[in-house]
Scaffold this motif. Structure first.
Motif, short mmCIF file in Angstrom:
data_model
loop_
_atom_site.label_atom_id
_atom_site.label_comp_id
_atom_site.label_asym_id
_atom_site.label_seq_id
_atom_site.Cartn_x
_atom_site.Cartn_y
_atom_site.Cartn_z
N PHE A 137 -17.44 143.13 -13.55
CA PHE A 137 -18.01 143.88 -12.43
C PHE A 137 -18.18 142.89 -11.28
O PHE A 137 -18.58 141.74 -11.51
CB PHE A 137 -19.37 144.47 -12.80
CG PHE A 137 -19.33 145.59 -13.81
CD1 PHE A 137 -19.88 146.83 -13.50
CD2 PHE A 137 -18.77 145.43 -15.07
CE1 PHE A 137 -19.88 147.86 -14.42
CE2 PHE A 137 -18.75 146.45 -15.99
CZ PHE A 137 -19.30 147.69 -15.66
N ASP A 188 -9.17 143.88 -7.69
CA ASP A 188 -9.32 145.23 -8.21
C ASP A 188 -7.97 145.95 -8.27
O ASP A 188 -7.64 146.59 -9.28
CB ASP A 188 -10.31 146.00 -7.33
CG ASP A 188 -10.70 147.34 -7.93
OD1 ASP A 188 -10.99 147.39 -9.14
OD2 ASP A 188 -10.70 148.34 -7.18
N ARG A 195 -14.79 147.17 -12.00
CA ARG A 195 -15.54 147.95 -11.01
C ARG A 195 -16.01 147.03 -9.89
O ARG A 195 -16.39 145.88 -10.14
CB ARG A 195 -16.74 148.61 -11.69
CG ARG A 195 -17.39 149.74 -10.94
CD ARG A 195 -18.50 150.36 -11.78
NE ARG A 195 -18.03 150.88 -13.06
CZ ARG A 195 -18.84 151.39 -13.99
NH1 ARG A 195 -20.15 151.42 -13.79
NH2 ARG A 195 -18.33 151.86 -15.12
#
Length: 274
Positions: A137, A188, A195
């Motif tokens: 993350f 990403d 995320r």
């Protein structure tokens, strides 16, 4: 062990490991690596821990800015690289599979999911650390770089093996051959991140995800599934199927299997023993 370069906290089944050298942007040293491995061993052996989260001290404005530049200067003056770790450094995850018994590859032998909460730049060994986590993350705009090219180093700690398996050969070649800086948004798109989360919500989302894993997945299932994933990177499909079938038989004999079925039938949370 006295922790000087890290912090360690366990809450609600989640161990949080913080790289804590904020005045040096949480830069990596032999001391930090030694503490980090000790913490991972403690967390892996603690039945109260179901998930491990790794992050950087927010005051450092980085996840991990890579190897400490003072240490790099010392390597240069001595004429060779020195990891700066003791001979008796802890060995978390060792002994599970010979393929995992090496620096950073030990993450694959740890029987609990490891989540990187990337709250800033991840350079050099910081990128390595993020890559060896099971889930990632990240805050928007965080900068990544392999960094090794500018120091006449090789790709570090197995990144040449791992990155192609995460982002594919084309993206891995871009990252490793150029040592260029790339952003969280690029990472990403490459598939490196799970995320992107606003900074003010990063730890809340990571902890919510970690707690959901801790409460909804049997610890034996998390452990064996994680090891399957990394072992199966070396296997052919038939070997992976046969190994999974053997595990299925073995794990169906455990009390946690019976508890899981009973809890599902009774529509209540399971009380797993691990």
């Amino acid at each position: 062990m006295e922790l000087k370069a890290t912090r360690y906290d366990v809450r609600d089944g989640v161990a949080v490991v913080t790289l804590a050298r904020p005045k040096r942007r949480n830069a990596w040293t032999g001391r930090m690596h030694t503490e980090y491995r000790w913490i991972l061993r403690e967390a892996d052996n603690d039945p109260a821990v179901r998930v491990i989260v790794v992050t950087g001290d927010p005051e450092g404005n980085a996840f991990c800015a890579g190897a400490d530049l003072q240490a790099l200067e010392g390597h240069s003056e001595r004429g060779q690289y020195d990891a700066g770790t003791p001979e008796d450094i802890p060995e978390p995850g060792y002994g599970v599979d010979p393929a995992f018994d090496a620096t950073f590859a030990y993450h694959f032998g740890i029987g609990k999911p490891v989540i990187a909460a990337i709250n800033g730049a991840a350079a050099g060994v910081g990128l390595v650390l993020a890559a060896y986590a099971d889930l990632r993350f990240c805050v928007p705009g965080a900068k990544f770089t392999a960094a090794h090219g500018r120091f006449n180093f090789p790709a570090e700690y197995g990144l040449s093996w791992l990155l192609p398996r995460i982002v594919g050969l084309t993206h891995a070649n871009d990252i490793l051959l150029s040592s260029r800086v790339f952003t969280a948004e690029e990472a990403d798109r490459m598939g490196f991140l799970n995320r992107i989360v606003p900074p003010e919500r990063l730890m809340d989302e990571v902890m919510a995800y970690a707690k959901a894993l801790a409460t909804s997945v049997a610890p034996g299932s998390a452990r064996e599934t994680k090891r399957q994933i990394y072992r199966d990177l070396h296997r052919d499909a038939a070997s992976a199927v046969k190994a999974a079938e053997a595990l299925l038989v073995e794990m169906s004999r455990t009390p946690d299997y019976r508890e899981g079925v009973k809890a599902w039938m009774e529509k209540r949370p399971a009380d797993w023993k691990g």
